[in-house]
Design an enzyme around this catalytic site. Structure first.
Site, mmCIF file in Angstrom:
data_model
loop_
_atom_site.group_PDB
_atom_site.id
_atom_site.type_symbol
_atom_site.label_atom_id
_atom_site.label_comp_id
_atom_site.label_asym_id
_atom_site.label_seq_id
_atom_site.Cartn_x
_atom_site.Cartn_y
_atom_site.Cartn_z
ATOM 1 N N ARG A 68 -19.759 -58.631 22.920
ATOM 2 C CA ARG A 68 -19.774 -57.925 24.210
ATOM 3 C C ARG A 68 -18.592 -58.355 25.080
ATOM 4 O O ARG A 68 -18.217 -57.659 26.006
ATOM 5 C CB ARG A 68 -21.059 -58.260 24.987
ATOM 6 C CG ARG A 68 -22.312 -57.596 24.458
ATOM 7 C CD ARG A 68 -23.526 -58.098 25.231
ATOM 8 N NE ARG A 68 -23.460 -57.806 26.653
ATOM 9 C CZ ARG A 68 -23.782 -56.654 27.215
ATOM 10 N NH1 ARG A 68 -24.181 -55.656 26.462
ATOM 11 N NH2 ARG A 68 -23.703 -56.485 28.510
ATOM 12 N N ARG A 120 -8.331 -60.441 26.352
ATOM 13 C CA ARG A 120 -7.207 -59.549 26.667
ATOM 14 C C ARG A 120 -5.905 -60.321 26.723
ATOM 15 O O ARG A 120 -5.848 -61.387 27.316
ATOM 16 C CB ARG A 120 -7.438 -58.881 28.022
ATOM 17 C CG ARG A 120 -8.699 -58.060 28.012
ATOM 18 C CD ARG A 120 -8.646 -56.982 29.059
ATOM 19 N NE ARG A 120 -9.917 -56.310 29.073
ATOM 20 C CZ ARG A 120 -10.772 -56.367 30.082
ATOM 21 N NH1 ARG A 120 -10.455 -57.014 31.174
ATOM 22 N NH2 ARG A 120 -11.923 -55.738 30.003
ATOM 23 N N ARG A 140 -36.018 -63.420 27.722
ATOM 24 C CA ARG A 140 -35.647 -64.368 28.759
ATOM 25 C C ARG A 140 -35.946 -63.691 30.092
ATOM 26 O O ARG A 140 -35.726 -62.487 30.270
ATOM 27 C CB ARG A 140 -34.159 -64.706 28.689
ATOM 28 C CG ARG A 140 -33.766 -65.358 27.397
ATOM 29 C CD ARG A 140 -34.336 -66.734 27.235
ATOM 30 N NE ARG A 140 -33.649 -67.714 28.063
ATOM 31 C CZ ARG A 140 -34.027 -68.993 28.155
ATOM 32 N NH1 ARG A 140 -35.103 -69.414 27.500
ATOM 33 N NH2 ARG A 140 -33.351 -69.834 28.899
ATOM 34 N N ARG A 153 -24.991 -68.144 36.923
ATOM 35 C CA ARG A 153 -23.966 -67.452 37.710
ATOM 36 C C ARG A 153 -24.412 -67.300 39.153
ATOM 37 O O ARG A 153 -25.604 -67.409 39.465
ATOM 38 C CB ARG A 153 -23.617 -66.090 37.116
ATOM 39 C CG ARG A 153 -24.780 -65.136 36.980
ATOM 40 C CD ARG A 153 -24.336 -63.874 36.225
ATOM 41 N NE ARG A 153 -25.466 -62.959 36.038
ATOM 42 C CZ ARG A 153 -25.405 -61.853 35.330
ATOM 43 N NH1 ARG A 153 -24.286 -61.499 34.724
ATOM 44 N NH2 ARG A 153 -26.450 -61.074 35.204
ATOM 45 N N GLU A 174 -28.517 -67.600 39.861
ATOM 46 C CA GLU A 174 -29.361 -67.045 38.803
ATOM 47 C C GLU A 174 -29.591 -68.123 37.749
ATOM 48 O O GLU A 174 -28.646 -68.738 37.262
ATOM 49 C CB GLU A 174 -28.579 -65.864 38.212
ATOM 50 C CG GLU A 174 -29.375 -64.925 37.392
ATOM 51 C CD GLU A 174 -28.516 -63.684 37.061
ATOM 52 O OE1 GLU A 174 -27.844 -63.134 37.961
ATOM 53 O OE2 GLU A 174 -28.525 -63.296 35.888
ATOM 54 N N TYR A 193 -30.859 -54.651 24.351
ATOM 55 C CA TYR A 193 -30.115 -54.822 25.580
ATOM 56 C C TYR A 193 -29.257 -53.571 25.743
ATOM 57 O O TYR A 193 -28.400 -53.290 24.917
ATOM 58 C CB TYR A 193 -29.219 -56.055 25.478
ATOM 59 C CG TYR A 193 -28.533 -56.333 26.773
ATOM 60 C CD1 TYR A 193 -29.071 -57.224 27.678
ATOM 61 C CD2 TYR A 193 -27.373 -55.662 27.120
ATOM 62 C CE1 TYR A 193 -28.463 -57.452 28.892
ATOM 63 C CE2 TYR A 193 -26.763 -55.880 28.332
ATOM 64 C CZ TYR A 193 -27.314 -56.771 29.203
ATOM 65 O OH TYR A 193 -26.716 -56.977 30.421
ATOM 66 N N ASP A 239 -26.684 -51.291 28.264
ATOM 67 C CA ASP A 239 -25.974 -51.064 29.515
ATOM 68 C C ASP A 239 -26.525 -49.777 30.145
ATOM 69 O O ASP A 239 -27.071 -48.920 29.442
ATOM 70 C CB ASP A 239 -24.471 -50.917 29.250
ATOM 71 C CG ASP A 239 -23.830 -52.266 28.950
ATOM 72 O OD1 ASP A 239 -24.383 -53.294 29.385
ATOM 73 O OD2 ASP A 239 -22.790 -52.295 28.275
HETATM 74 N N1 UDP Z 1 -21.212 -65.504 27.982
HETATM 75 C C1 UDP Z 1 -20.822 -66.822 28.084
HETATM 76 N N2 UDP Z 1 -20.041 -67.195 29.148
HETATM 77 C C2 UDP Z 1 -19.662 -66.341 30.107
HETATM 78 C C3 UDP Z 1 -20.058 -64.985 29.999
HETATM 79 C C4 UDP Z 1 -20.836 -64.599 28.932
HETATM 80 O O1 UDP Z 1 -21.180 -67.631 27.254
HETATM 81 O O2 UDP Z 1 -18.982 -66.764 31.050
HETATM 82 C C5 UDP Z 1 -22.055 -65.093 26.827
HETATM 83 C C6 UDP Z 1 -23.527 -65.299 27.114
HETATM 84 O O3 UDP Z 1 -24.184 -65.683 25.926
HETATM 85 C C7 UDP Z 1 -23.955 -63.927 27.570
HETATM 86 C C8 UDP Z 1 -23.149 -63.031 26.652
HETATM 87 O O4 UDP Z 1 -21.896 -63.725 26.535
HETATM 88 O O5 UDP Z 1 -25.336 -63.732 27.425
HETATM 89 C C9 UDP Z 1 -22.963 -61.611 27.166
HETATM 90 O O6 UDP Z 1 -22.313 -61.642 28.410
HETATM 91 P P1 UDP Z 1 -22.384 -60.439 29.457
HETATM 92 O O7 UDP Z 1 -21.435 -60.744 30.544
HETATM 93 O O8 UDP Z 1 -22.273 -59.170 28.735
HETATM 94 O O9 UDP Z 1 -23.867 -60.673 29.991
HETATM 95 P P2 UDP Z 1 -24.691 -59.921 31.137
HETATM 96 O O10 UDP Z 1 -23.812 -59.806 32.346
HETATM 97 O O11 UDP Z 1 -25.086 -58.638 30.569
HETATM 98 O O12 UDP Z 1 -25.810 -60.870 31.357
#
Ligand code: UDP
Length: 388
Positions: free
Chosen positions: A167, A171, A243, A273, A294, A342, A344
């Site tokens: 996901r 870049r 979760r 986050r 969170e 999951y 989007d």
């Molecule tokens: N992830 C991570 N570090 C980050 C961002 C994402 O390890 O800084 C991993 C983490 O396992 C997460 C997954 O990548 O569940 C998918 O991230 P995404 O940003 O798509 O998660 P969402 O915002 O949907 O929770």
């Protein structure tokens, strides 16, 4: 229709416009499901009750549909990651690599550097950890993904599917935008208002505060269920693992962080986050601020299921429920919770549009509507691959 979230409202609207009368039952007192948004009484700031939601899509069809129900304000999502006490731009991009490795890179040099650090496996990466180490090498994987993932999922990263890692893009440029879709936006008055407008149709009646009773389905020609699939079957083979999230709402004045979302990748920081909501509505002006820490934990029976855990054991249990759903008649299972994936938001809308059309065509043709839009395994693969 059981559930007035994004999937339920989308499908209800399409069916209503095709001449069907729809009764929606929603256990909450408002529409929106997991996209629910509300204006904080103290600060006036629009908050996403279940964590940050950003509409991003390459589908002109999904966009045209959603634009009928809300003013979609263009929005640029910018994310930072804190690891080892320092703040970096995310997704991993040239600036992240320069800062992390303390040296300059051209795009080609950065790509070569990553390739040299990438772990080699004798077969395609089989799980999240292998995928991360194969894409990024050990240092970046451990800095940005290992700790965050352990906090987010509560399990060893090697037990998670490789698709979750995919996901996250890497870049070799410095475009700070998190999403590179042709459309990225936030509904001007929030998600709940958008979804309420979808449901505002003479052929749709919504009963709020109403539990989904399988017995209720007998009174209707067809039922669409958007709740957790294991709950519909009375958890007869056990509970699917999710979760859940805890949100700690904090208020202050001014601005707490420079962007909407900052990820905390170190295991020593308890939260995953912090989202500061005023950044989602740059067209509004507030002196106060509201930000949300969170944290993630295992989802108990009384908690809100957010992320399907999808360990191997859950996948086999999910297949059992999905097979039972597939074999059902008089009901269709639509959306994130009902298919244990999951999704989007744009994918949820695209699938709900497709499901509703399939149901309408079947009912009009005197046939039994499909229980789900696709073979469960096939849908999952298709959604994963079409994302970014
Ligand atoms: N992830 C991570 N570090 C980050 C961002 C994402 O390890 O800084 C991993 C983490 O396992 C997460 C997954 O990548 O569940 C998918 O991230 P995404 O940003 O798509 O998660 P969402 O915002 O949907 O929770």
């Amino acid at each position: 229709m059981i559930g007035a979230g994004l999937s339920g409202a989308t499908a209800a609207r399409v069916l209503a416009e095709r001449g069907f009368a729809i009764t929606v039952t929603e256990r909450e007192s408002h529409p929106g499901g997991h996209c629910h948004s509300y204006r904080d009484a103290e600060t006036g700031i629009m908050v996403h009750a279940h964590g940050p939601h950003i509409l991003h899509s390459d589908s002109s069809e999904v966009w045209a549909f959603l634009q009928r129900f809300a003013q979609l304000r263009p929005y640029r999502h910018t994310v930072r990651a804190v690891t080892g006490g320092r703040t970096y731009p995310l997704p991993i991009m040239l600036a992240t690599l320069r800062q992390f490795f303390g040296r300059d890179f051209t795009p080609d040099e950065a790509q070569a550097h990553l390739a040299a650090m990438a772990r080699q496996y004798p077969r395609p990466p089989a799980n999240f950890e292998e995928q991360g180490r194969a894409l990024l090498g050990d240092a970046l994987y451990e800095g940005f993904f290992d700790g965050y993932t352990r906090k987010q999922w509560g399990v060893e990263p090697c037990l998670l599917p490789a698709s979750t890692m995919r996901r996250i893009p890497v870049r070799f440029s410095d475009d700070l935008s998190y999403y590179h879709h042709s459309n990225v936006a936030i509904p001007e008055q929030g998600y709940t208002a958008m979804i309420a407008t979808m449901l505002d149709h003479p052929a749709i009646s919504v009963r709020y505060g109403a539990m989904a009773e399988p017995a209720l389905a007998a009174a209707f020609r067809h039922t669409i269920y958007t709740g957790p699939i294991d709950a519909w079957f009375g958890h007869r083979w056990g509970r699917l693992s999710y979760r859940t999230l805890d949100f700690e709402v904090l208020r202050g004045t001014g601005t707490f962080q420079d962007v909407a979302q900052v990820n905390y990748c170190d295991l020593s920081v308890p939260w995953t986050r912090i989202t500061e909501y005023k950044h989602f509505t740059p067209w509004e002006r507030q002196d106060a601020t509201l930000y949300v820490r969170e944290t993630s934990r295992a989802c108990g029976a009384a908690d809100i299921p957010y992320y399907p855990l999808r360990l191997a054991v859950d996948d086999s249990l999910a297949h059992r429920y999905l097979a039972a759903a597939h074999a059902s008649s008089g009901i269709s299972f639509v959306g994130r919770l009902a298919t244990y994936r999951y999704l989007d938001m744009d994918v949820a809308v695209a699938e709900a549009l497709m499901a509703a059309r399939g149901i309408a065509e079947a009912l009009n043709g005197g046939a039994a509507p499909p229980a789900s839009i696709d073979d469960p395994g096939a849908t999952s693969a298709k959604v994963q691959s079409g994302r970014r």
